[in-house]
Design a protein around this motif. Structure first.
Motif, PDB file in Angstrom:
ATOM      1  N   ARG A  69      78.205  -1.394 -39.205  1.00 50.09           N
ATOM      2  CA  ARG A  69      79.659  -1.211 -39.251  1.00 50.09           C
ATOM      3  C   ARG A  69      80.405  -2.528 -39.076  1.00 50.09           C
ATOM      4  NH1 ARG A  69      82.118   4.388 -37.018  1.00 50.09           N
ATOM      5  NH2 ARG A  69      81.191   5.706 -38.613  1.00 50.09           N
ATOM      6  N   GLY A  83      85.493   3.053 -48.653  1.00 47.48           N
ATOM      7  CA  GLY A  83      85.384   3.352 -47.233  1.00 47.48           C
ATOM      8  C   GLY A  83      84.803   4.729 -46.985  1.00 47.48           C
ATOM      9  N   GLU A  85      85.341   8.343 -44.481  1.00 49.01           N
ATOM     10  CA  GLU A  85      86.415   9.086 -43.849  1.00 49.01           C
ATOM     11  C   GLU A  85      85.861   9.980 -42.745  1.00 49.01           C
ATOM     12  OE1 GLU A  85      89.454   8.274 -44.667  1.00 49.01           O
ATOM     13  OE2 GLU A  85      88.866   7.035 -46.389  1.00 49.01           O
ATOM     14  N   ASN A 353      90.464  -1.567 -43.020  1.00 53.05           N
ATOM     15  CA  ASN A 353      91.102  -0.514 -43.801  1.00 53.05           C
ATOM     16  C   ASN A 353      91.740  -1.101 -45.049  1.00 53.05           C
ATOM     17  OD1 ASN A 353      91.933   0.178 -40.619  1.00 53.05           O
ATOM     18  ND2 ASN A 353      90.842   1.790 -41.708  1.00 53.05           N
ATOM     19  N   GLN A 556      92.720   3.916 -46.711  1.00 52.83           N
ATOM     20  CA  GLN A 556      91.297   4.209 -46.817  1.00 52.83           C
ATOM     21  C   GLN A 556      90.487   3.666 -45.626  1.00 52.83           C
ATOM     22  OE1 GLN A 556      89.673   3.046 -50.697  1.00 52.83           O
ATOM     23  NE2 GLN A 556      91.734   3.074 -51.537  1.00 52.83           N
ATOM     24  N   ASN A 557      89.298   4.265 -45.489  1.00 51.49           N
ATOM     25  CA  ASN A 557      88.310   3.856 -44.481  1.00 51.49           C
ATOM     26  C   ASN A 557      88.802   4.073 -43.053  1.00 51.49           C
ATOM     27  OD1 ASN A 557      85.621   2.857 -44.145  1.00 51.49           O
ATOM     28  ND2 ASN A 557      86.454   0.959 -43.345  1.00 51.49           N
TER      29      ASN A 557
END
Length: 616
Positions: A69, A83, A85, A353, A556-557
């Protein structure tokens, strides 16, 4: 869940929830009993080592998760530029089920097969046989099993669950239905049973082989390429015997290629190697770390909060931070990390993000809430904040927002000291106070004529009270000292000491006590303006979240919660930094300055941010 769940899709102990580990209790207790009652020469070390081995597997996988990560967020060598979710995190939260299954199967085999007991620590011939059986039967059978799982009948009932993760993480490797895991366990048992039946088994071949499977599984599901070119240059045939993360990533994005387990040999033999395999490997290795447009600078809260970071425990990070009994058992690790952070800690990246073309980073200062209250710690904390601002400026970031306590007045005058020291900063420093004011004002029900104020006085508190006075709302306070200080920034008579505490709207900050909450009438709306939410003392009143907004779907992400906020909620400071970058506002918002609250609220709504609802 598979699109059309088949037989034995669910894990049999799913209903047990967090108590599923009790399944191992009988075997674990028997092992401890043997250790306490038998002599050294009578001990079965295979049996005794199963439980420690399961714990080491969990640690092994967690290390891969954390490294993956952090590395993926940096952008260096990233393979798939998408990404994950919350839905994926939830689906993959049971990654430890396969460890539990392996423990049960190992105990069963050890008790039913006498050859499995009392194995020596090492046998070279057994290790070699294990390697050969894996490279031959296991890899080849797996190839065809995997292709069969992509037949529409089996794919829809089983394997589609695994392929729901287009962008993979290390733990994605073991996210399969129960029936599929049984098939894999029987397949991987071939080398283990082979050495047992020919008398060459050892602890090294047993535990080493499972560790090898974990290692390769985790490696192959990373979303970044890190296998260098030089091994393949020295020995070109190696490409047929060892896959890379980018090789398997193509299987998750293209679906109908690169079926092999760990050895691409059988894909090359049967013509199922993706044509872009080499090109993707090359481009991923060449990809450089990205520079963020917006940086949000936050910090740790408590020693156990390290587990709630996106680089910590994924399932913890995806839920609002709360006290869990499981984190209490990990207090040695919590305090060890706290000690290491105190001595060696440096600001680190925890999340990345995307919002359109805007690249967003969250950096964390390795300091805890209690340290911000200590005067002798403030200089060191400010040094870390200053270094982060300078680094963001050097990397070309448009904005850096100071979250939580990183912008307190006692620490650095709400960030003002940094723009005074560096007047030529191109990166704009934002504390988000204007958006916090707007959020608080918009939470006050229409028609309200009077509110009660209680909490520590700050830049934000004074700005809120000033705006209330401007809007014609009467402000009552608990104490005369609060009234006198607030009156200095408002019109005469706009602030008075409350005598009855009958107001139905309370604006509360740090310092609100339980006894003070009990004085509120039933149905009171508590609206916090503080960094941290008040400790709830009532069930017959309503508490709002701390100043925050729900992120638009286009962001996103986003797969972790910001402390005690609900999913997809972001603090006012974090949102404000994004808005400054989106709107191109070339101004600092820190120190004594407060941005236009109406203007930033309109911008937030325009870009799809929504107010958070009442938390209760």
């Amino acid at each position: 869940m598979a699109t059309k769940p088949g037989l034995l899709t669910e894990w049999p102990w799913k209903a047990l929830g967090s108590f599923k580990y009790i399944i191992l209790a009988p075997w674990a207790m028997h092992s401890l009993y043997s250790l306490a009652t038998k002599g050294k020469n009578e001990l079965d070390y295979t049996n005794l080592l199963i439980l420690p081995f399961l714990l080491s597997r969990a640690l092994h996988n967690q290390i891969w998760i954390s490294i993956s990560r952090h590395r993926t967020a940096q952008g260096k060598n990233r393979i798939v530029d998408r990404g994950i979710e919350f839905e994926q995190v939830d689906r993959e939260s049971n990654w430890d089920d396969q460890i539990l299954l392996s423990g049960i199967m190992l105990y069963i085999f050890n008790y039913t097969l006498s050859a499995a007991s009392f194995s020596p620590a090492w046998r070279t011939d057994g290790v070699i046989i294990t390697a050969l059986l894996h490279a031959g039967p296991v890899e080849y059978i797996y190839y065809w099993l995997h292709r069969a799982l992509h037949h529409h009948y089996l794919y829809s009932r089983y394997h589609s669950h695994h392929h729901s993760s287009i962008v993979t993480e290390p733990i994605s490797s073991v996210i399969h239905p129960f029936a599929e895991h049984i098939a894999y366990f029987l397949l991987f048992a071939i080398p283990l049973l082979g050495t047992l039946f020919n008398g060459t088994a050892s602890l090294a071949s047993l535990f080493g082989y499972i560790t090898y499977i974990d290692l390769m599984n985790n490696m192959g599901h990373c979303n970044f390429e890190f296998i260098p070119k030089w091994p393949f240059s020295i020995f070109p045939p190696l490409k047929y015997f060892m896959y890379t993360p980018s090789f398997h990533s193509l299987h998750h994005t293209q679906f109908r290629s690169n079926y092999s387990l760990f050895m691409p040999l059988y894909d090359y033999i049967h013509g199922t190697t993706d044509k872009s395999t080499d090109a993707l490997y090359e481009s991923s290795l060449e990809r450089r770390p990205e520079s963020p447009d917006v940086v949000h600078l936050t910090h740790l809260t408590t020693p156990e909060s390290v587990f709630h970071l996106p680089v910590g425990f994924a399932s913890f990070a995806s839920r609002p931070q709360e006290s869990k009994s499981s984190t209490w058992f990990m207090w040695p690790l919590s305090w060890l990390s706290a000690a290491l952070n105190f001595v060696y800690g440096r600001t680190f990246l925890v999340e990345r993000n995307l919002l359109g073309k805007l690249k967003l980073h969250t950096w964390t200062i390795p300091r805890y809430t209690i340290q911000y209250a200590l005067k002798w710690q403030r200089q060191g904390i400010n040094v870390l904040i200053e270094e982060a601002i300078i680094e963001a400026d050097a990397r070309g970031s448009k904005v850096i927002s100071l979250g939580l306590l990183n912008q307190s007045e006692e620490l650095n005058r709400s960030g003002g000291i940094f723009i005074e020291r560096y007047p030529k900063l191109k990166t704009k420093v934002v504390d988000g106070s204007s958006l916090a004011v707007a959020i608080v004002l918009n939470r006050i029900p229409k028609g309200t004529t009077e509110i009660l104020f209680r909490g520590a006085l700050s830049k934000l508190a004074l700005a809120i009270v000033s705006a209330l006075s401007h809007n014609g709302i009467q402000v009552a306070t608990f104490y005369k000292t609060e009234m006198l200080k607030l009156s200095a920034t408002t019109e005469e008579g706009a602030v008075a000491v409350s005598k009855s505490y009958t107001q139905k709207v309370w604006l509360v900050g740090d310092g609100l006590s339980k006894d003070e909450q009990l004085k509120a009438p039933k149905g009171t709306l508590f609206i916090p303006f503080s960094h941290f939410p008040p400790k709830k003392a009532r069930d017959d009143v309503f508490y709002c979240h701390t100043p925050s907004m729900i992120a638009p779907p286009s962001l996103q992400n986003l797969h972790s919660c910001e402390n005690w906020l609900p999913r997809r909620a972001m603090s006012a400071a974090r949102v404000a930094g994004i808005l400054h970058a989106l709107e191109g506002w070339d101004v600092h918002e820190c120190g004594a300055s407060v941005f236009d609250a109406d203007k930033i609220w309109e911008a937030a709504i325009k870009h799809g941010f929504r107010p958070t609802t009442i938390s209760k």
